[in-house]
Design a protein around this motif. Sequence first.
Motif, mmCIF file in Angstrom:
data_model
loop_
_atom_site.group_PDB
_atom_site.id
_atom_site.type_symbol
_atom_site.label_atom_id
_atom_site.label_comp_id
_atom_site.label_asym_id
_atom_site.label_seq_id
_atom_site.Cartn_x
_atom_site.Cartn_y
_atom_site.Cartn_z
ATOM 1 N N GLY A 248 0.816 -1.205 0.000
ATOM 2 C CA GLY A 248 0.000 0.000 0.000
ATOM 3 C C GLY A 248 0.851 1.257 0.000
ATOM 4 O O GLY A 248 0.534 2.235 -0.685
ATOM 5 N N VAL A 249 1.934 1.251 0.783
ATOM 6 C CA VAL A 249 2.851 2.401 0.797
ATOM 7 C C VAL A 249 3.426 2.625 -0.597
ATOM 8 O O VAL A 249 3.479 3.762 -1.099
ATOM 9 N N LEU A 250 3.844 1.544 -1.248
ATOM 10 C CA LEU A 250 4.429 1.671 -2.582
ATOM 11 C C LEU A 250 3.371 2.068 -3.610
ATOM 12 O O LEU A 250 3.680 2.794 -4.566
ATOM 13 N N ALA A 251 2.133 1.607 -3.430
ATOM 14 C CA ALA A 251 1.070 2.000 -4.366
ATOM 15 C C ALA A 251 0.822 3.500 -4.312
ATOM 16 O O ALA A 251 0.701 4.163 -5.353
ATOM 17 N N TRP A 252 0.768 4.080 -3.099
ATOM 18 C CA TRP A 252 0.605 5.522 -2.978
ATOM 19 C C TRP A 252 1.827 6.266 -3.501
ATOM 20 O O TRP A 252 1.712 7.349 -4.084
ATOM 21 N N THR A 253 3.009 5.674 -3.308
ATOM 22 C CA THR A 253 4.230 6.289 -3.821
ATOM 23 C C THR A 253 4.231 6.334 -5.345
ATOM 24 O O THR A 253 4.594 7.347 -5.959
ATOM 25 N N VAL A 254 3.815 5.219 -5.961
ATOM 26 C CA VAL A 254 3.734 5.175 -7.426
ATOM 27 C C VAL A 254 2.717 6.192 -7.933
ATOM 28 O O VAL A 254 2.961 6.912 -8.916
ATOM 29 N N ALA A 255 1.561 6.269 -7.269
ATOM 30 C CA ALA A 255 0.551 7.245 -7.676
ATOM 31 C C ALA A 255 1.088 8.668 -7.565
ATOM 32 O O ALA A 255 0.850 9.513 -8.443
ATOM 33 N N PHE A 256 1.813 8.929 -6.495
ATOM 34 C CA PHE A 256 2.413 10.246 -6.278
ATOM 35 C C PHE A 256 3.412 10.566 -7.384
ATOM 36 O O PHE A 256 3.445 11.694 -7.918
ATOM 37 N N ALA A 257 4.231 9.574 -7.748
ATOM 38 C CA ALA A 257 5.219 9.771 -8.808
ATOM 39 C C ALA A 257 4.540 10.024 -10.154
ATOM 40 O O ALA A 257 5.012 10.841 -10.958
ATOM 41 N N LEU A 258 3.434 9.344 -10.420
ATOM 42 C CA LEU A 258 2.714 9.547 -11.672
ATOM 43 C C LEU A 258 2.142 10.966 -11.753
ATOM 44 O O LEU A 258 2.153 11.590 -12.822
ATOM 45 N N VAL A 259 1.644 11.459 -10.637
ATOM 46 C CA VAL A 259 1.122 12.833 -10.624
ATOM 47 C C VAL A 259 2.242 13.827 -10.897
ATOM 48 O O VAL A 259 2.086 14.777 -11.675
ATOM 49 N N MET A 260 3.400 13.629 -10.255
ATOM 50 C CA MET A 260 4.536 14.535 -10.476
ATOM 51 C C MET A 260 5.018 14.474 -11.929
ATOM 52 O O MET A 260 5.364 15.495 -12.522
ATOM 53 N N ALA A 261 5.028 13.255 -12.513
ATOM 54 C CA ALA A 261 5.439 13.124 -13.911
ATOM 55 C C ALA A 261 4.450 13.832 -14.833
ATOM 56 O O ALA A 261 4.854 14.470 -15.819
ATOM 57 N N ALA A 262 3.153 13.742 -14.520
ATOM 58 C CA ALA A 262 2.147 14.426 -15.339
ATOM 59 C C ALA A 262 2.330 15.934 -15.269
ATOM 60 O O ALA A 262 2.184 16.644 -16.278
ATOM 61 N N ILE A 263 2.661 16.449 -14.091
ATOM 62 C CA ILE A 263 2.886 17.892 -13.949
ATOM 63 C C ILE A 263 4.124 18.325 -14.729
ATOM 64 O O ILE A 263 4.118 19.356 -15.415
ATOM 65 N N GLU A 264 5.186 17.533 -14.647
ATOM 66 C CA GLU A 264 6.432 17.886 -15.339
ATOM 67 C C GLU A 264 6.259 17.815 -16.857
ATOM 68 O O GLU A 264 6.544 18.783 -17.576
ATOM 69 N N TYR A 265 5.803 16.653 -17.364
ATOM 70 C CA TYR A 265 5.747 16.457 -18.805
ATOM 71 C C TYR A 265 4.499 17.073 -19.439
ATOM 72 O O TYR A 265 4.545 17.514 -20.586
ATOM 73 N N GLY A 266 3.407 17.096 -18.692
ATOM 74 C CA GLY A 266 2.182 17.615 -19.272
ATOM 75 C C GLY A 266 1.990 19.100 -19.099
ATOM 76 O O GLY A 266 1.349 19.747 -19.928
ATOM 77 N N LEU A 267 2.533 19.681 -18.016
ATOM 78 C CA LEU A 267 2.303 21.092 -17.726
ATOM 79 C C LEU A 267 3.569 21.935 -17.896
ATOM 80 O O LEU A 267 3.618 22.833 -18.737
ATOM 81 N N LEU A 268 4.603 21.642 -17.096
ATOM 82 C CA LEU A 268 5.786 22.494 -17.091
ATOM 83 C C LEU A 268 6.493 22.515 -18.447
ATOM 84 O O LEU A 268 6.849 23.587 -18.956
ATOM 85 N N GLN A 269 6.705 21.356 -19.041
ATOM 86 C CA GLN A 269 7.417 21.327 -20.325
ATOM 87 C C GLN A 269 6.589 21.961 -21.439
ATOM 88 O O GLN A 269 7.140 22.620 -22.329
ATOM 89 N N THR A 270 5.264 21.793 -21.381
ATOM 90 C CA THR A 270 4.407 22.443 -22.374
ATOM 91 C C THR A 270 4.468 23.960 -22.242
ATOM 92 O O THR A 270 4.615 24.685 -23.242
ATOM 93 N N LEU A 271 4.363 24.463 -21.017
ATOM 94 C CA LEU A 271 4.452 25.903 -20.798
ATOM 95 C C LEU A 271 5.814 26.441 -21.193
ATOM 96 O O LEU A 271 5.923 27.532 -21.778
ATOM 97 N N GLU A 272 6.869 25.687 -20.885
ATOM 98 C CA GLU A 272 8.219 26.154 -21.217
ATOM 99 C C GLU A 272 8.415 26.222 -22.728
ATOM 100 O O GLU A 272 9.012 27.174 -23.239
ATOM 101 N N ARG A 273 7.926 25.218 -23.460
ATOM 102 C CA ARG A 273 8.061 25.253 -24.922
ATOM 103 C C ARG A 273 7.346 26.466 -25.509
ATOM 104 O O ARG A 273 7.849 27.116 -26.427
ATOM 105 N N ARG A 274 6.176 26.771 -24.978
ATOM 106 C CA ARG A 274 5.445 27.929 -25.496
ATOM 107 C C ARG A 274 6.115 29.235 -25.095
ATOM 108 O O ARG A 274 6.133 30.199 -25.868
ATOM 109 N N ALA A 275 6.678 29.271 -23.888
ATOM 110 C CA ALA A 275 7.288 30.506 -23.409
ATOM 111 C C ALA A 275 8.563 30.850 -24.161
ATOM 112 O O ALA A 275 8.894 32.024 -24.327
#
Length: 284
Positions: A248-275
């Motif tokens: 269960g600890v690792l499942a929440w950790t994996v979910a947390f990592a997926l959210v961070m990856a979505a923010i990095e690749y889906g949000l930050l890198q998209t905004l940076e490319r446009r900026a």
Amino acid sequence: MTVTHPVGAEEVVLGGGRSPAPPDRPPATGTAARLTRPLPALLLVGLLAAGWQLMAHTSDSALIPGLGDIARNLADITTSGALGENVRVTLTRVTLGFAAAFVVSVAAGIAMGRSEWLRRFLEPAVLIGLATPGLVKALLCVIWFGVSLVNPVLTVALAAAPALTINIAQGVRAVDPALGEMAHVYRLDALTRLRYLWLPAIVPDLFTGARLGIAMAWKVIVLVEIFGLADGVGYQLNLEFSQHNVAGVLAWTVAFALVMAAIEYGLLQTLERRAVRWRRVALR
């Protein structure tokens, strides 16, 4: 008769009659490039998963669950709605705290980059903020503010602001002084300078600081939720730990990592490319 060749504008600017170095080639944007771009990251994830599964199989220990057990726990928290609700709560706290840190850091970073006196005045506070462990910040905010919303928001702001501030200050100091003189000659007001001069000039440093700040924010928000709150991803991690459920600890950790990856690749890198799109266009 002396034979000469015409000198291009680029050669005049660079001096010495030498041709300029070819500009950086803009990244490929075709369908094939978009499809193959995530392959290296996916390969790394696959290797890590295979290594973990091999370790779990050879150790045969409840402390190292296999990928199947982790996947079942991840499916359970997803279908029950616990994942979505707790991730939403944690993301809200991180967003509010980072927004506060961003506003303060932009003002402080530009001030430090423009004024030597202000840099010397604010630099000790920034360095102390960088050196103070996130655990100390989390504990102090829990002691002072308890379970109120101020606790996680202030903790995230304190964690994210130092890295963001120092990167912005370095970016401002690297701006060509001639741009500042031009703004002074044309008597541009402070808001116009911020919008058209400082922010475009410090975009790379801004995103670098944002990544460091968000990374620090993720670390401290989990600590705050473990020590002083009754919901959020950190609280769920602590709950699974108290029940000795490593999967269960690792499942929440994996979910947390997926959210961070979505923010990095889906949000930050998209905004940076446009900026920075105007920079790539200027190089063509």
